[in-house]
Design a protein around this motif. Structure first.
Motif: not given
Length: 429
Positions: A352-366
């Motif tokens: 929740n504090k890094s744009f790319w980290a949040g995007a990568y996490y959501r990508q993996q969850r997806g």
């Protein structure tokens, strides 16, 4: 990681350490015969043995043993003519089992096996090179603090269980029970009957003295205390659980004070180390994870030749097993667990504090990954980024990294942008 040959040593020693004694096996360079002996675990005995070896051989001596820290390691590190080679206990156990399928074990033979491993495969073992006293002190402080945190969790779980037996209302009155406020409250009023007898002014003064000044919250608590009904009036239940709760409160109070003491020591020591600013600026690091990340990388930049070596050592990189037509991937079972825990916990904070980290996490969850699997995958990527910063000494900059991803045409940014667009469309409709 860097390794070292044993050819320039005048002698090599394998040690099987113990609580009261240390068995050793010694071999002179160029000779086939070995010598066995035992050192009592007393400071003067260890010192006499070390001085005798130095007087006998004069030159550098290689020492193989099953641990990288501990009393015997600290004792031997005092002498500059010893070079210590830690051997993983699992490696030594497997080596022993290869020659003794019966699993027979003996301390002198383990010392001989440790010596044999070092002599035959010196390229497999890295000499123990201590970091600075400040770094080693910080590493020990954060590890011991984590043990105290585990004690705090254990005490609060047991206290919560005890209160549910006779005084469950306290768990509703306080959001957190691992605080001095809760400890003081329960010490002063360990039963519902005792707190019901207290005057409202007394309760108000108690909360004010503990920096709780929200009038509405205090009013709600006092009102709940007045209307509370006892779970049980059976003294056979209340008496023993009251004493148990007070005992747990005393332990919890001591643990909280100890954690606070460690926090102050860590906060004073960590900023004095050269790379502190490098990790302090990381998203989600905070006062607790910054020192842990600082220790995770350390100050010996030659220790790891690549980010992949660090990923493997920390247990973040997965392991692939192949046999015939079968192949499967799993996480590493043997690794420094506290180190792996540090990277995983910090990666979780960056979602929740890094744009790319949040995007990568959501990508993996997806893709169907569980929360823990997605966070470990994120930690894997973060180590590559941090390793580069650590090697160059450059502070991490989110905008610089995002620009690098954009120049490479990273699908991660395209995926994040498409998700944001869909989110905006959903809000409009």
């Amino acid at each position: 990681m860097a390794t070292q040959s044993t050819r320039h040593f005048v002698a090599s020693v394998g040690i099987d350490w113990g609580d009261t004694k240390h068995d050793f096996c010694l071999q002179i360079c160029g000779e086939d015969n070995v010598e066995f002996g035992c050192i009592p675990h007393r400071v003067e005995c260890i010192d006499d043995w070390a001085r005798a070896l130095h007087q006998r051989f004069g030159g550098p001596i290689a020492v193989a043993l099953e641990l990288a820290k501990g009393p015997i390691v600290a004792a031997l590190q005092k002498y500059d003519f010893f070079t210590l080679f830690p051997i993983n206990p699992t490696t030594l156990a497997k080596y022993r089992q290869a020659f003794k399928p019966s699993r027979a074990k003996d301390d002198p033979s383990d010392a001989e096996l440790a010596l044999d491993l070092l002599q035959r495969h010196p390229e497999r073992f890295t000499p123990l090179t201590p970091q600075s006293a400040s770094m080693r002190s910080l590493a020990s402080l954060i590890e011991q603090r984590r043990l105290l945190v585990s004690d705090r969790v254990r005490f609060t779980n047991r206290l919560r269980s005890a209160l549910k037996q006779y005084f469950p209302q306290t768990l509703d009155w306080f959001e957190q029970i691992d605080t001095m406020l809760f400890c003081d409250f329960l010490s002063q009023w360990p039963t519902l009957l005792a707190v019901k007898r207290a005057h409202s002014k007394t309760l108000e003064a108690f909360f004010h003295s503990h920096n709780c000044r929200r009038a509405l919250l205090i009013e709600q608590r006092i009102k709940s205390i007045r209307s509370a009904a006892a779970l049980t009036n059976d003294t056979g239940i209340i008496t023993p659980y009251r004493l148990h709760s007070l005992a747990l409160v005393a332990q919890l109070r001591t643990t909280l004070a100890a954690i606070d003491m460690f926090d102050k020591e860590i906060a004073a020591l960590a900023p004095t180390l050269p790379d502190f600013a490098l990790f302090e600026s990381l998203p989600g690091a905070g006062p607790h994870l910054t020192p842990r990340l600082l220790v995770a990388f350390g100050e010996q930049r030659e220790r790891f030749h690549s980010a992949h070596e660090l990923q493997q050592y920390a247990g973040i990189a997965p392991v692939t097993e192949r046999s015939g037509k079968k192949s499967w991937v799993h996480w590493r079972w043997q690794c420094p667990r506290f180190l792996r825990q540090t990277f995983v916990e910090w990666a979780d904070q960056t979602v929740n504090k890094s744009f790319w980290a949040g995007a990568y996490y959501r990508q993996q969850r997806g893709k169907g990954a569980s929360h823990q699997a997605a966070v470990r995958a994120l930690a894997f990527k973060w180590i590559r980024v941090l390793y580069r910063c650590w090697q160059t000494g450059r502070v991490y900059d989110e905008s610089v990294y995002l620009n690098a991803l954009r120049k490479r045409g990273s699908p991660l940014l395209l995926h994040a942008a498409s998700n944001e667009t869909l989110g905006c469309l959903a809000q409009i409709t």
